[in-house]
Design an enzyme around this catalytic site. Structure first.
Site, PDB file in Angstrom:
ATOM      1  CE  LYS A   1      -4.467  -1.611   1.853  1.00 44.30           C
ATOM      2  NZ  LYS A   1      -5.356  -1.648   3.037  1.00 44.30           N
TER       3      LYS A   1
ATOM      4  CG  HIS B   1      -2.512  -3.876  -1.704  1.00 46.85           C
ATOM      5  ND1 HIS B   1      -3.783  -4.115  -2.154  1.00 46.85           N
ATOM      6  CD2 HIS B   1      -2.405  -4.618  -0.560  1.00 46.85           C
ATOM      7  CE1 HIS B   1      -4.416  -4.943  -1.325  1.00 46.85           C
ATOM      8  NE2 HIS B   1      -3.592  -5.262  -0.350  1.00 46.85           N
TER       9      HIS B   1
HETATM   10  P1  C2E Z   1      -9.087  -3.210   4.146  1.00 50.44           P
HETATM   11  O1  C2E Z   1      -9.947  -2.061   4.525  1.00 50.44           O
HETATM   12  O2  C2E Z   1      -8.026  -3.557   5.132  1.00 50.44           O
HETATM   13  O3  C2E Z   1      -9.984  -4.476   3.916  1.00 50.44           O
HETATM   14  C1  C2E Z   1      -9.403  -5.763   3.798  1.00 50.44           C
HETATM   15  C2  C2E Z   1     -10.429  -6.750   3.336  1.00 50.44           C
HETATM   16  O4  C2E Z   1     -11.446  -6.914   4.334  1.00 50.44           O
HETATM   17  C3  C2E Z   1     -11.185  -6.349   2.078  1.00 50.44           C
HETATM   18  O5  C2E Z   1     -10.455  -6.690   0.900  1.00 50.44           O
HETATM   19  C4  C2E Z   1     -12.448  -7.203   2.192  1.00 50.44           C
HETATM   20  O6  C2E Z   1     -12.192  -8.538   1.798  1.00 50.44           O
HETATM   21  C5  C2E Z   1     -12.697  -7.204   3.683  1.00 50.44           C
HETATM   22  N1  C2E Z   1     -13.685  -6.158   4.026  1.00 50.44           N
HETATM   23  C6  C2E Z   1     -13.446  -4.889   4.446  1.00 50.44           C
HETATM   24  N2  C2E Z   1     -14.604  -4.249   4.700  1.00 50.44           N
HETATM   25  C7  C2E Z   1     -15.613  -5.135   4.452  1.00 50.44           C
HETATM   26  C8  C2E Z   1     -17.042  -5.085   4.558  1.00 50.44           C
HETATM   27  O7  C2E Z   1     -17.625  -4.046   4.907  1.00 50.44           O
HETATM   28  N3  C2E Z   1     -17.744  -6.232   4.228  1.00 50.44           N
HETATM   29  C9  C2E Z   1     -17.121  -7.369   3.826  1.00 50.44           C
HETATM   30  N4  C2E Z   1     -17.844  -8.466   3.548  1.00 50.44           N
HETATM   31  N5  C2E Z   1     -15.751  -7.456   3.717  1.00 50.44           N
HETATM   32  C10 C2E Z   1     -15.023  -6.358   4.028  1.00 50.44           C
HETATM   33  P2  C2E Z   1     -10.758  -5.902  -0.462  1.00 50.44           P
HETATM   34  O8  C2E Z   1     -12.217  -5.753  -0.669  1.00 50.44           O
HETATM   35  O9  C2E Z   1      -9.989  -6.584  -1.531  1.00 50.44           O
HETATM   36  O10 C2E Z   1     -10.163  -4.457  -0.220  1.00 50.44           O
HETATM   37  C11 C2E Z   1      -8.760  -4.240  -0.123  1.00 50.44           C
HETATM   38  C12 C2E Z   1      -8.493  -2.845   0.349  1.00 50.44           C
HETATM   39  O11 C2E Z   1      -9.059  -1.931  -0.599  1.00 50.44           O
HETATM   40  C13 C2E Z   1      -9.150  -2.476   1.677  1.00 50.44           C
HETATM   41  O12 C2E Z   1      -8.369  -2.931   2.746  1.00 50.44           O
HETATM   42  C14 C2E Z   1      -9.213  -0.959   1.552  1.00 50.44           C
HETATM   43  O13 C2E Z   1      -7.934  -0.379   1.803  1.00 50.44           O
HETATM   44  C15 C2E Z   1      -9.536  -0.775   0.089  1.00 50.44           C
HETATM   45  N6  C2E Z   1     -10.997  -0.689  -0.118  1.00 50.44           N
HETATM   46  C16 C2E Z   1     -11.847  -1.685  -0.443  1.00 50.44           C
HETATM   47  N7  C2E Z   1     -13.103  -1.222  -0.607  1.00 50.44           N
HETATM   48  C17 C2E Z   1     -13.058   0.105  -0.379  1.00 50.44           C
HETATM   49  C18 C2E Z   1     -14.046   1.166  -0.399  1.00 50.44           C
HETATM   50  O14 C2E Z   1     -15.222   0.975  -0.652  1.00 50.44           O
HETATM   51  N8  C2E Z   1     -13.605   2.431  -0.113  1.00 50.44           N
HETATM   52  C19 C2E Z   1     -12.290   2.687   0.172  1.00 50.44           C
HETATM   53  N9  C2E Z   1     -11.932   3.935   0.457  1.00 50.44           N
HETATM   54  N10 C2E Z   1     -11.346   1.706   0.211  1.00 50.44           N
HETATM   55  C20 C2E Z   1     -11.720   0.448  -0.064  1.00 50.44           C
HETATM   56  C1  SIN Z   2      -6.094   0.491   5.810  1.00 48.38           C
HETATM   57  O1  SIN Z   2      -5.078   1.058   5.394  1.00 48.38           O
HETATM   58  O2  SIN Z   2      -7.193   1.065   5.885  1.00 48.38           O
HETATM   59  C2  SIN Z   2      -6.086  -0.933   6.272  1.00 48.38           C
HETATM   60  C3  SIN Z   2      -4.891  -1.756   6.083  1.00 48.38           C
HETATM   61  C4  SIN Z   2      -5.374  -3.178   6.236  1.00 48.38           C
HETATM   62  O3  SIN Z   2      -6.492  -3.410   6.609  1.00 48.38           O
HETATM   63  O4  SIN Z   2      -4.664  -4.109   5.998  1.00 48.38           O
HETATM   64 FE    FE Z   3      -4.473  -6.052   1.548  1.00 51.85          FE
END
Ligand code: C2E
Ligand code: SIN
Ligand code: FE
Ligand code: SIN
Ligand code: FE
Length: 411
Positions: A256, A281
């Site tokens: 990231k 990432h």
């Molecule tokens: P992260 O926030 O650390 O989320 C890691 C993983 O947790 C996500 O991978 C997803 O599999 C799960 N996850 C997070 N929030 C939710 C949720 O509300 N419901 C469910 N069922 N699963 C959830 P993913 O989707 O591949 O996203 C990777 C990264 O991309 C996230 O890391 C975040 O940094 C970004 N991201 C994903 N979706 C969004 C979004 O809608 N808005 C923003 N600003 N960033 C996002």
């Molecule tokens: C973030 O940067 O919001 C989250 C990093 C992670 O969930 O791995």
């Molecule tokens: Fe990740």
């Protein structure tokens, strides 16, 4: 007795030298504390013990072992207890930290009333344990830096009865601890180095701290310990696996660093193009471990690359670990099942659970039931079902880890 006779003293010194070398091959501070405590207890035949580390003017409870109360390599919430004792003469460990002298007590319940410290019975009262003999040793590293205090409890004789600590233990364990203290400092540095590296990636987001990274590292170590215990791996292999996994998992999102703030901190949903950027990432992170010289490098690469792959297929980036170095690799074929390296399958559950249970710029934290419900629902499709099952089994330990590594509010 022939030429191979060695006196008990020689044995102790050889053990100390050999063990000091083994300790030096470990990387994460928790694994180092585990090993030091275990070997000190073995040298003194002590039933139990704990280690406190100095932070500011306090001793932070940092490690515990107890053969009577906890068994083997199974996950243990007691490791993540969160309390501190002031460095002052009122407590035994505080007194030892202050005087920097080892202290031997033959019976904690028969302390001379003129001593400045008293024995805190609350642990015994809660657990039903009976503390008798104690050997409490300051952990002092180079330049006389006080790193912490180790307390060994209940030396045992051959019949398993509690006895006072022997003169031999009082002589040799402090020697071993001098070497051990240097190793502990190195372990703390390794952990802090990784936290600082992750802050470059994550601290740009003001809601994100090192706490997430510490939790994911600890969740993964505990899940792996249970997974490997089920398969009857040796204690040594389990410790080594946990050591590498703890640090490698902390680096899961290191890629990231390459993603812009405007995308990372976006308050709402990402559009397709932004999400396509985020997905990179994984590959960018994996490529940081190009010069693989250790098990830790290999595991860090596998986790960075594969922590968003899905057990039933359909995750990303769709690059096999062997193809990471192909410069034109875009990722086309998602991995599935056991083609996803075990460390990454473990990290996927730990990372998603923590993302669900924590606030994000794009979501509020979910309550436990909702988080566990999502893991359950997605077992087999997103997650390795056995890892989800283990996560449920050790959920008390998961909660203790969450309590220990809480977000600290920013000033
Ligand atoms: P992260 O926030 O650390 O989320 C890691 C993983 O947790 C996500 O991978 C997803 O599999 C799960 N996850 C997070 N929030 C939710 C949720 O509300 N419901 C469910 N069922 N699963 C959830 P993913 O989707 O591949 O996203 C990777 C990264 O991309 C996230 O890391 C975040 O940094 C970004 N991201 C994903 N979706 C969004 C979004 O809608 N808005 C923003 N600003 N960033 C996002
Ligand atoms: C973030 O940067 O919001 C989250 C990093 C992670 O969930 O791995
Ligand atoms: Fe990740
Ligand atoms: C295992 O111990 O079987 C897997 C952990 C690793 O990838 O080294
Ligand atoms: Fe994460």
């Amino acid at each position: 007795m022939g030429d191979d006779y060695t006196s008990p003293q020689d044995n102790a010194i050889l053990t100390i030298l050999r063990t000091s070398e083994e300790v030096n091959n470990l990387k994460d501070v928790d694994t180092i504390l585990d090993k030091i405590l275990f070997e000190s207890r073995r040298l003194s035949n002590a039933d139990a013990g704990s280690i406190f580390l100095v932070e500011k003017n306090s001793l932070i409870f940092s490690y515990v072992q107890n053969d009577t109360l906890f068994k083997g390599e199974s996950a243990n919430a007691a490791l993540y207890q969160n309390f501190a004792i002031p460095i002052s003469e009122q407590s035994i460990v505080g007194y030892v930290a202050k005087t920097r002298q080892a202290l031997t007590i033959d019976d904690a319940y028969e302390l001379d009333a003129t001593l400045p410290f008293s024995f805190n019975k609350s642990f015994d009262e809660k657990s039903g344990y009976r503390t008798t003999s104690m050997l409490t040793i300051p952990l002092i590293a180079q330049e006389s830096r006080l790193v912490g205090v180790m307390q060994l409890i209940n030396a045992k004789n051959d019949m398993g009865k509690s006895v006072p600590f022997s003169d031999e233990a009082k002589t040799y364990i402090p020697l071993f601890c001098n070497n051990a203290s240097v190793a502990i400092e190195r372990g703390i540095m390794n952990r802090e180095l990784i936290l600082r590296m992750m802050q470059m990636a994550e601290l740009r987001d003001p809601t994100e701290t090192g706490a997430h990274v510490q939790r994911v590292g600890a969740f993964c170590a505990e899940i792996y310990g249970t997974w490997a215990s089920r398969r009857k791996y040796s204690a040594k292999d389990i410790k080594r696996g946990r050591d590498n996994l703890r640090l490698a998992a902390m680096l899961h999102d290191v890629g990231k660093v390459g993603i812009s703030d405007t995308i990372l901190k976006k308050p709402g949903k990402l559009n397709d193009e932004e999400f396509a950027t985020i997905k990179m990432h994984t590959l960018w992170g994996a490529r940081l471990f190009k010069n693989q010289t250790s098990e830790l490098d290999r595991m860090s690469m596998e986790i960075a690359l594969c922590h968003h792959e899905k057990f039933g297929g359909g995750g990303y980036p769709g690059v096999a670990p062997a193809d990471v170095w192909k410069s034109d690799e875009q990722g086309t074929t998602p991995l599935s099942g056991e083609d996803i390296p075990l460390p990454a399958r473990i990290c996927a559950v730990a990372d998603v659970y923590d993302a669900l249970a924590s606030p994000r710029s794009y979501k509020d934290p979910f309550p436990d039931e909702k988080c566990l419900g999502i893991l359950e629902k997605d077992a087999g499709t997103h997650f390795d079902p056995e890892i989800v099952e283990i996560f449920h089994e050790i959920f008390d330990v998961i909660k203790a880890i969450r309590d220990k590594y809480k977000e600290t509010p920013k000033e």
